[in-house]
Design a protein around this motif. Structure first.
Motif, PDB file in Angstrom:
ATOM      1  N   ALA A  34       0.856  -1.190   0.000  1.00  0.00           N
ATOM      2  CA  ALA A  34       0.000   0.000   0.000  1.00  0.00           C
ATOM      3  C   ALA A  34       0.890   1.237   0.000  1.00  0.00           C
ATOM      4  O   ALA A  34       1.636   1.480   0.959  1.00  0.00           O
ATOM      5  CB  ALA A  34      -0.916   0.007   1.221  1.00  0.00           C
ATOM      6  N   LYS A  35       0.845   1.978  -1.096  1.00  0.00           N
ATOM      7  CA  LYS A  35       1.631   3.203  -1.232  1.00  0.00           C
ATOM      8  C   LYS A  35       3.115   2.963  -0.960  1.00  0.00           C
ATOM      9  O   LYS A  35       3.775   3.709  -0.248  1.00  0.00           O
ATOM     10  CB  LYS A  35       1.087   4.297  -0.315  1.00  0.00           C
ATOM     11  N   GLY A  36       3.612   1.864  -1.505  1.00  0.00           N
ATOM     12  CA  GLY A  36       5.035   1.565  -1.397  1.00  0.00           C
ATOM     13  C   GLY A  36       5.477   0.933  -0.088  1.00  0.00           C
ATOM     14  O   GLY A  36       6.665   0.731   0.133  1.00  0.00           O
ATOM     15  N   VAL A  37       4.526   0.616   0.796  1.00  0.00           N
ATOM     16  CA  VAL A  37       4.859   0.025   2.091  1.00  0.00           C
ATOM     17  C   VAL A  37       4.155  -1.326   2.214  1.00  0.00           C
ATOM     18  O   VAL A  37       2.952  -1.424   1.946  1.00  0.00           O
ATOM     19  CB  VAL A  37       4.412   0.954   3.254  1.00  0.00           C
ATOM     20  N   TRP A  38       4.896  -2.352   2.630  1.00  0.00           N
ATOM     21  CA  TRP A  38       4.283  -3.656   2.869  1.00  0.00           C
ATOM     22  C   TRP A  38       3.586  -3.637   4.215  1.00  0.00           C
ATOM     23  O   TRP A  38       4.190  -3.329   5.236  1.00  0.00           O
ATOM     24  CB  TRP A  38       5.326  -4.766   2.823  1.00  0.00           C
ATOM     25  N   LEU A  39       2.297  -3.929   4.204  1.00  0.00           N
ATOM     26  CA  LEU A  39       1.498  -3.995   5.423  1.00  0.00           C
ATOM     27  C   LEU A  39       1.014  -5.412   5.632  1.00  0.00           C
ATOM     28  O   LEU A  39       0.863  -6.183   4.685  1.00  0.00           O
ATOM     29  CB  LEU A  39       0.269  -3.081   5.306  1.00  0.00           C
ATOM     30  N   TRP A  40       0.754  -5.746   6.891  1.00  0.00           N
ATOM     31  CA  TRP A  40       0.086  -6.999   7.211  1.00  0.00           C
ATOM     32  C   TRP A  40      -1.398  -6.716   7.280  1.00  0.00           C
ATOM     33  O   TRP A  40      -1.813  -5.703   7.856  1.00  0.00           O
ATOM     34  CB  TRP A  40       0.551  -7.540   8.562  1.00  0.00           C
ATOM     35  N   ARG A  41      -2.204  -7.577   6.713  1.00  0.00           N
ATOM     36  CA  ARG A  41      -3.664  -7.469   6.807  1.00  0.00           C
ATOM     37  C   ARG A  41      -4.164  -8.658   7.633  1.00  0.00           C
ATOM     38  O   ARG A  41      -3.932  -9.806   7.287  1.00  0.00           O
ATOM     39  CB  ARG A  41      -4.324  -7.474   5.441  1.00  0.00           C
ATOM     40  N   VAL A  42      -4.836  -8.326   8.722  1.00  0.00           N
ATOM     41  CA  VAL A  42      -5.427  -9.356   9.574  1.00  0.00           C
ATOM     42  C   VAL A  42      -6.929  -9.339   9.303  1.00  0.00           C
ATOM     43  O   VAL A  42      -7.581  -8.300   9.422  1.00  0.00           O
ATOM     44  CB  VAL A  42      -5.138  -9.096  11.065  1.00  0.00           C
ATOM     45  N   HIS A  43      -7.458 -10.479   8.909  1.00  0.00           N
ATOM     46  CA  HIS A  43      -8.851 -10.603   8.499  1.00  0.00           C
ATOM     47  C   HIS A  43      -9.593 -11.486   9.499  1.00  0.00           C
ATOM     48  O   HIS A  43      -9.142 -12.597   9.804  1.00  0.00           O
ATOM     49  CB  HIS A  43      -8.910 -11.227   7.103  1.00  0.00           C
ATOM     50  N   TYR A  44     -10.688 -10.967  10.040  1.00  0.00           N
ATOM     51  CA  TYR A  44     -11.541 -11.709  10.970  1.00  0.00           C
ATOM     52  C   TYR A  44     -12.863 -11.994  10.275  1.00  0.00           C
ATOM     53  O   TYR A  44     -13.540 -11.064   9.833  1.00  0.00           O
ATOM     54  CB  TYR A  44     -11.819 -10.881  12.233  1.00  0.00           C
ATOM     55  N   PRO A  77       4.109  -3.208   9.923  1.00  0.00           N
ATOM     56  CA  PRO A  77       4.943  -4.084  10.745  1.00  0.00           C
ATOM     57  C   PRO A  77       6.098  -3.361  11.435  1.00  0.00           C
ATOM     58  O   PRO A  77       6.642  -3.868  12.410  1.00  0.00           O
ATOM     59  CB  PRO A  77       5.463  -5.117   9.747  1.00  0.00           C
ATOM     60  N   ALA A  78       6.457  -2.187  10.969  1.00  0.00           N
ATOM     61  CA  ALA A  78       7.577  -1.463  11.564  1.00  0.00           C
ATOM     62  C   ALA A  78       7.302  -1.052  13.004  1.00  0.00           C
ATOM     63  O   ALA A  78       8.207  -1.021  13.835  1.00  0.00           O
ATOM     64  CB  ALA A  78       7.917  -0.233  10.721  1.00  0.00           C
ATOM     65  N   ASN A  79       6.023  -0.734  13.296  1.00  0.00           N
ATOM     66  CA  ASN A  79       5.695  -0.240  14.634  1.00  0.00           C
ATOM     67  C   ASN A  79       4.370  -0.788  15.173  1.00  0.00           C
ATOM     68  O   ASN A  79       3.911  -0.351  16.221  1.00  0.00           O
ATOM     69  CB  ASN A  79       5.658   1.286  14.625  1.00  0.00           C
ATOM     70  N   ALA A  80       3.757  -1.703  14.442  1.00  0.00           N
ATOM     71  CA  ALA A  80       2.471  -2.325  14.797  1.00  0.00           C
ATOM     72  C   ALA A  80       1.339  -1.302  14.888  1.00  0.00           C
ATOM     73  O   ALA A  80       0.353  -1.532  15.576  1.00  0.00           O
ATOM     74  CB  ALA A  80       2.581  -3.143  16.083  1.00  0.00           C
ATOM     75  N   ASP A  81       1.479  -0.180  14.172  1.00  0.00           N
ATOM     76  CA  ASP A  81       0.417   0.827  14.131  1.00  0.00           C
ATOM     77  C   ASP A  81      -0.650   0.441  13.117  1.00  0.00           C
ATOM     78  O   ASP A  81      -0.330  -0.032  12.023  1.00  0.00           O
ATOM     79  CB  ASP A  81       0.965   2.208  13.741  1.00  0.00           C
ATOM     80  N   ILE A  82      -1.891   0.687  13.476  1.00  0.00           N
ATOM     81  CA  ILE A  82      -3.006   0.411  12.573  1.00  0.00           C
ATOM     82  C   ILE A  82      -3.043   1.482  11.501  1.00  0.00           C
ATOM     83  O   ILE A  82      -3.026   2.675  11.789  1.00  0.00           O
ATOM     84  CB  ILE A  82      -4.328   0.365  13.360  1.00  0.00           C
ATOM     85  N   ARG A  83      -3.084   1.066  10.255  1.00  0.00           N
ATOM     86  CA  ARG A  83      -3.127   1.985   9.117  1.00  0.00           C
ATOM     87  C   ARG A  83      -4.532   2.153   8.567  1.00  0.00           C
ATOM     88  O   ARG A  83      -4.894   3.216   8.087  1.00  0.00           O
ATOM     89  CB  ARG A  83      -2.222   1.491   7.995  1.00  0.00           C
ATOM     90  N   GLN A  84      -5.325   1.056   8.613  1.00  0.00           N
ATOM     91  CA  GLN A  84      -6.647   1.109   8.010  1.00  0.00           C
ATOM     92  C   GLN A  84      -7.524   0.009   8.612  1.00  0.00           C
ATOM     93  O   GLN A  84      -7.045  -1.069   8.924  1.00  0.00           O
ATOM     94  CB  GLN A  84      -6.531   0.897   6.503  1.00  0.00           C
TER      95      GLN A  84
END
Length: 85
Positions: free
Chosen positions: A44-54, A73-80
């Protein structure tokens, strides 16, 4: 956890991301213990994010109610936060 597990950067990253996502999911009313949980990566916008799906474990023939949380993953901050319809 054993030392070998703690040396695995991906395993530690996923554990931190999952803990962050679980906290937010619980705040949003999701019963994480009864959810089918999947974890994936996406760019997403040049950054690899982890997506957790429930989602529901009995998902066949069912629509909506899913929750997806994208986390850096760099800081475990929620992006979306996304909700299924």
């Amino acid at each position: 956890m054993n030392n070998e597990t703690l040396q695995d950067e991906i395993a530690v990253s996923v554990a931190q991301v999952l803990a962050s996502a679980n906290r937010k999911a619980k705040e949003l009313g999701v019963d994480v213990g009864t959810s089918l949980i999947t974890v994936s990566q996406h760019l997403a916008k040049g950054v690899w994010l982890w997506r957790v799906h429930y989602g529901a474990r009995d998902y066949v023939g069912r629509r909506g109610g899913d929750l997806m949380i994208d986390i850096d993953p760099a800081n475990a901050d929620i992006r979306q936060i996304l909700r299924g319809q």
